[in-house]
Motif scaffolding. Structure first.
Motif, mmCIF file in Angstrom:
data_model
loop_
_atom_site.group_PDB
_atom_site.id
_atom_site.type_symbol
_atom_site.label_atom_id
_atom_site.label_comp_id
_atom_site.label_asym_id
_atom_site.label_seq_id
_atom_site.Cartn_x
_atom_site.Cartn_y
_atom_site.Cartn_z
ATOM 1 N N LEU A 42 0.831 -1.207 0.000
ATOM 2 C CA LEU A 42 0.000 0.000 0.000
ATOM 3 C C LEU A 42 0.866 1.258 0.000
ATOM 4 N N SER A 45 2.262 1.821 -3.372
ATOM 5 C CA SER A 45 1.197 2.282 -4.270
ATOM 6 C C SER A 45 0.965 3.784 -4.086
ATOM 7 N N GLU A 46 0.989 4.223 -2.828
ATOM 8 C CA GLU A 46 0.804 5.655 -2.543
ATOM 9 C C GLU A 46 1.954 6.477 -3.141
ATOM 10 N N THR A 49 1.704 6.506 -6.936
ATOM 11 C CA THR A 49 0.603 7.391 -7.363
ATOM 12 C C THR A 49 1.069 8.846 -7.361
ATOM 13 N N VAL A 97 -11.253 14.790 12.784
ATOM 14 C CA VAL A 97 -12.359 14.003 12.228
ATOM 15 C C VAL A 97 -13.721 14.479 12.727
ATOM 16 N N ARG A 102 -13.892 18.099 7.569
ATOM 17 C CA ARG A 102 -13.045 16.953 7.192
ATOM 18 C C ARG A 102 -13.481 16.345 5.863
ATOM 19 N N LEU A 103 -14.780 16.412 5.595
ATOM 20 C CA LEU A 103 -15.301 15.803 4.369
ATOM 21 C C LEU A 103 -14.918 16.603 3.120
ATOM 22 N N GLN A 104 -14.354 17.793 3.320
ATOM 23 C CA GLN A 104 -13.907 18.563 2.151
ATOM 24 C C GLN A 104 -12.556 18.061 1.638
ATOM 25 N N TYR A 105 -11.925 17.185 2.401
ATOM 26 C CA TYR A 105 -10.579 16.720 2.041
ATOM 27 C C TYR A 105 -10.639 15.312 1.465
ATOM 28 N N GLU A 106 -10.721 15.229 0.138
ATOM 29 C CA GLU A 106 -10.784 13.915 -0.499
ATOM 30 C C GLU A 106 -9.386 13.401 -0.839
ATOM 31 N N LEU A 109 -3.990 11.957 1.752
ATOM 32 C CA LEU A 109 -3.708 10.931 2.775
ATOM 33 C C LEU A 109 -2.475 10.100 2.428
ATOM 34 N N GLY A 110 -1.977 10.236 1.207
ATOM 35 C CA GLY A 110 -0.904 9.362 0.727
ATOM 36 C C GLY A 110 0.359 9.410 1.572
ATOM 37 N N LEU A 113 -0.170 8.001 5.031
ATOM 38 C CA LEU A 113 -0.192 6.536 5.034
ATOM 39 C C LEU A 113 1.217 5.958 4.885
ATOM 40 N N THR A 116 2.961 6.211 8.070
ATOM 41 C CA THR A 116 2.393 5.336 9.101
ATOM 42 C C THR A 116 2.733 3.872 8.838
#
Lengths: 138, 103
Positions: A42, A45-46, A49, A97, A102-106, A109-110, A113, A116
């Motif tokens: 993963l 992949s990030e 991308t 959260v 928070r929902l404005q940020y689509e 996160l790459g 992640l 992490t």
């Protein structure tokens, strides 16, 4: 100890192939436990991308290079692009959260992640490109 | 997936349930699509639930704290029942408000 290098055109359709080659190569070698391998898959992949996006933004067809090195104590994957680079310090953190904003940020996160999931995530970036190095301890 | 979800949410459905149980890989782009769906459903005041019983996705939601943003269910039946209940409750409130407005 072994090393492999893959070059892909900067197009998202090659992402699945990168994940597959990486997983197969490391599985065949028994380089990492399955759970850690999934984390690395993963994270790679990030990183790939972001590299593809960077090439597309810069308008270059140059390949993205992914290098995998298996050593006695660690597995290292480097993802090198020739895009325009970025300033990691200027990355805007997501709102908490509990904040409806928070929902404005689509996106965005790459890098979180990668940092992490990998035991270590080094990012070298500049105007001629970015290299992300992900390290997993064995 | 993004296009498909956009095609559905653009019709402002009263409810949407996404069943991820057969998804074998998702990255931050995929998570962004889910956040987008949640946003559009919230704007449309629709009910939105995600079904997942896979450990790797649980872990990913936890790492990104999106488990605190999404309404997650382990069973499709349960999620569908919740969405139906929410739609019925919203419809009842709407009808009540229209009745009052007419008096």
């Amino acid at each position: 100890m072994s090393s492999t290098e893959i070059e892909i055109p900067p197009a998202f359709e090659h992402l699945a192939m990168v994940r597959s080659v990486l997983a197969n190569a490391l599985e065949a070698e028994g380089a990492l436990k399955q759970e850690r391998l999934q984390d690395l898959r993963l994270a790679v992949s990030e990183g790939t991308t972001n590299a593809i996006e960077s090439h597309q933004a810069a308008g270059t067809d140059a390949p993205v290079r992914i290098g995998v090195a298996v050593e006695a104590t660690q597995v290292t994957v480097s993802i090198a692009d020739q895009g325009g680079g970025f300033d990691p310090a200027k990355l805007k953190p997501h709102p908490p959260v509990t904040d409806p904003e928070r929902l404005q940020y689509e996106r965005g996160l790459g890098i979180t992640l990668m940092r992490t999931l990998a035991d270590r995530c080094d990012i070298e970036t500049g105007p001629t490109g970015t290299t992300v190095t992900l390290t997993m301890n064995r | 997936m993004r296009q498909h979800i956009q095609n559905v949410t653009i019709q402002n459905p009263a409810g949407l349930v996404l069943d991820l149980d057969r998804v074998d890989f998702i990255d931050s782009t995929g998570l962004g699509v889910l956040v987008g769906a949640a946003k559009r459903m919230r704007m449309a005041k629709g009910a939105f639930r995600i079904v997942n019983s896979q450990d790797f996705l649980d872990e990913l939601f936890r790492l990104t704290r999106l488990n605190e943003v999404f309404d997650l269910y382990e069973s499709l039946d349960q999620a569908l029942a919740e969405v139906k209940a929410q739609i019925q409750a919203s419809t009842a409130i709407e009808n009540e408000s229209q009745d009052r407005g007419g008096r």
